[in-house]
Scaffold this active site. Structure first.
Site, short mmCIF file in Angstrom:
data_model
loop_
_atom_site.label_atom_id
_atom_site.label_comp_id
_atom_site.label_asym_id
_atom_site.label_seq_id
_atom_site.Cartn_x
_atom_site.Cartn_y
_atom_site.Cartn_z
N ARG A 116 -25.20 -13.72 -27.05
CA ARG A 116 -25.95 -12.46 -27.13
C ARG A 116 -26.57 -12.08 -25.79
NH1 ARG A 116 -28.68 -12.82 -33.21
NH2 ARG A 116 -27.25 -14.40 -33.97
N VAL A 117 -26.54 -13.01 -24.86
CA VAL A 117 -27.05 -12.69 -23.52
C VAL A 117 -25.92 -12.05 -22.71
CG1 VAL A 117 -27.78 -13.77 -21.35
CG2 VAL A 117 -28.85 -14.43 -23.49
#
Lengths: 503, 129
Positions: free
Chosen positions: A359-360
């Site tokens: 998700r980064v």
């Protein structure tokens, strides 16, 4: 000797002895590592208790008439009627630089036979996670040295990335490769409920690769009590927080949290706490959320340190929708999903690119990696969609055939032997070859040979090029042109050599 | 009646059975008679809880004194006056040579240790670090 006596006398003279007021209780029932204590009306939740004979415990159940406590150490020493005292302290573990390179148990005591660890600082095992204001967004990459991960599910410092998969799919290998690839990051490996022989092998492997000099191993093996397995991850996080508070980066691997949840379930059932789904206690989500929230990237005002967490979860028959896996997936900032089918098909690391996510994302990638890895995910997704047609490749149009061939080569490039992390600049170079189509002319079964020889060539003859990519962390126009030229030259040489070998 | 309510009833009964720090026999007997009238399983639970609560109340109002040498009546009176605020009504005196010297008091689960053995323990802890 005289000096020692003088020192002791000086210490005694400096002492201020006072009368004590203590809160005491007596053990009314003990067994399976749990003691029920009558009295101790002043005991607080999670307070450290002192049993007669030096054994310690933790007050976990505060009931009207009695206290339920877990015992650290040998509970067979505790009998009915044993006097218990409150200490007014919470559980703490020793922290500091002296722990690096050592194997310790969940209480911070050494178990590697290399002597006592002198530590002046203790950190609490349970601590509230850093607040919103103290944090900043994750921007710095944490390179694992595994091409598939660094290209498509990049991890940043301060991120929590879950490694999930069935047994024997290479989860621990991914974690160990990541540790071996680090140099300026303090690594902490927490072994929860594992075989002692496996931990010993792991330590030997880390020593072989020179990784133990920046690693702490916290071992709560299968022969340790459920209580020790329960606190091991929290103790390890406390050790990591010491370095984070000094502005350093820490990587912590919890292997694995499935066994951690099972140990907590055992403890809770023995404490007669109400059970919920799958007999886990109602707060099993909080067990992991409060642990993983302590991994963060702090802003410069608070030192700029970070803790990156790689929790590991073992699934049964690939079921990622089970209770504990879904809990941890919802807590972490992404997952790396390892599949048995891919593993047995020879694709190792067996990463399912479709189900794995970070998700980064690109924020944690260098510009160089972003430029070469961009098309990789899409190309592989198209390849997967067309893979079923691969067996009928003679009946397909040229574009589809080309996509399938490109996908095969990319899959081959992403394969990597265990304990062989690749430096960032070499990852960039090889992925550049794959995504720009330079490998389309090479046969699939020659890809690995090409990769090995090409990288060797670069290390010997084009060290400066690799050095510039490493330093600049991006492929500017000049570097791209130079890399393209070097690649084309090598490919023509390689193809000539392989043709000669065939004859 | 639920178990929780029964427990609470037993606790209230134990408090009502006490006056000036001592058990009032007549009240205790009447409560026991009352509990025996309940169905058997509830009666057993109620009596068990009542006994536990009575024991706790007794301990709360009992001062245990441990010393290495026998204490005189005036010494015991002097000591009990110090604990007037805690409504101590029963005093138990014990000899304990392990104290080595000094004195130790206990009320319910709180211990006030003025003994020499405790001081030695503090020195030991300080040296060990």
């Amino acid at each position: 000797m005289a000096d020692l006596i003088q020192q002791i006398e000086k210490e005694i003279q400096g002492l201020r002895l006072k009368s004590t007021k203590e809160n005491i209780g007596r053990v009314i029932e003990v067994g399976d590592g749990i003691a029920r204590i009558d009295g101790l009306s002043d005991a607080q939740y999670s307070e450290l208790l002192q049993f007669e004979g030096g054994i310690t415990g933790l007050a976990l159940n505060l009931e009207r008439d009695e206290i339920g406590a877990v015992i650290f150490g040998d509970f067979t020493e505790v009998k009915e009627g044993t006097v218990v005292k409150t200490t007014g302290r919470i559980l703490q573990v020793p922290v500091g630089e002296k722990l690096v390179g050592r194997v310790v148990n969940a209480l911070g005591n050494p178990v590697d036979g290399k002597g006592k660890i002198e530590s002046k600082t203790n950190y609490p095992v349970e601590k509230i996670a850093p607040g919103v204001i103290t944090r900043e967004s994750v921007r710095t990459p944490l390179l694992t040295g595994i091409k598939a991960i660094d290209a498509m599910t990049a991890i940043g410092r301060g991120q929590r990335e879950l490694i999930i998969g069935d047994r024997n799919t290479g989860k621990t290998t991914v974690a160990i490769d990541t540790i071996i690839n680090q140099s300026d990051v303090i690594c902490i490996y927490v072994a929860i409920g594992q075989k002692t022989s496996k931990v010993a092998q792991l330590v030997a492997k880390l020593e072989e690769h020179g990784a133990m000099k920046h690693t702490i191993v916290v071992a709560a093996t299968a022969s340790d009590s459920a209580t020790m397995q329960y606190i091991a991850p929290y103790s390890a996080t406390a050790m990591g927080e010491y370095f984070m508070d000094q502005g350093k980066d820490v990587l912590i691997i919890y292997d694995d949290l499935s066994k951690h949840a099972q140990a907590y379930r055992q403890m809770s059932l023995l404490l007669r706490r109400p059970s919920g789904r799958e007999a886990y206690p109602g707060d099993v989500f909080y067990l992991h959320s409060r642990l993983l929230e302590r991994s963060a990237k702090l802003n410069k005002d608070f030192g700029g340190g970070s803790i990156t967490a790689l929790p590991i979860i073992e699934t049964q028959a690939g079921d990622i929708s089970a209770y504990i896996p879904t809990n941890v997936i919802s807590i972490t900032d992404g997952q790396i999903y390892l599949e048995s089918d891919l593993f047995y098909a020879g694709i190792r690391p067996a990463i399912n690119v479709g189900l794995s996510v970070s998700r980064v994302g690109g924020s944690a990638q260098t510009k160089a990696m972003k430029s070469v890895a961009g098309p990789l995910r899409l190309d592989l997704a198209q390849y997967r969609a067309l893979a079923a047609f691969a067996q009928f490749s003679s009946d397909l149009d040229p574009t589809t055939k080309a996509q399938i061939e490109r996908g095969k080569r990319m899959t081959e490039v992403l394969k990597q032997p265990p304990y062989s992390p690749v430096p960032m600049e070499e990852e960039v170079v090889i992925l550049y070859c794959a995504t720009k189509g330079f490998l389309d002319e090479i046969e699939v079964d020659k890809i690995k040979e090409f990769e090995a020889r090409f990288l060797e060539q670069l290390r010997l003859r084009h060290k400066k090029l690799l050095g510039e990519i490493k330093e600049k962390r991006e492929l500017d126009e000049k570097l791209s042109k130079e890399l393209e030229k070097v690649t084309k030259e090598f490919i023509s040489t390689f193809q000539k050599t392989t043709k000669k070998d065939k004859r | 009646m639920t178990k929780r309510k029964l427990k609470q009833l037993a606790i209230n009964a134990s408090q009502a059975s006490f006056k000036n720090g001592k058990v009032v026999d007549s009240k205790a007997r009447s409560f026991i008679k009352l509990f025996k009238q309940l169905p058997t399983s509830k009666a057993v639970l109620a009596l068990k809880e009542y006994q536990k609560a009575l024991k706790y109340q007794l301990e709360k109002h009992t001062l245990e004194i441990e010393s290495t040498t026998p204490l005189s009546v005036s010494e015991v009176k002097k000591i009990s006056n110090q604990f007037k605020d805690l409504s101590v009504s029963n005093i138990v005196v014990r000899l304990n040579p392990d104290l080595l010297g000094g004195i130790k008091f206990r009320i319910a689960d709180t211990v006030y240790d003025y003994s020499i053995s405790d001081k030695i323990r503090q020195v030991k802890e300080a040296i060990n670090g």
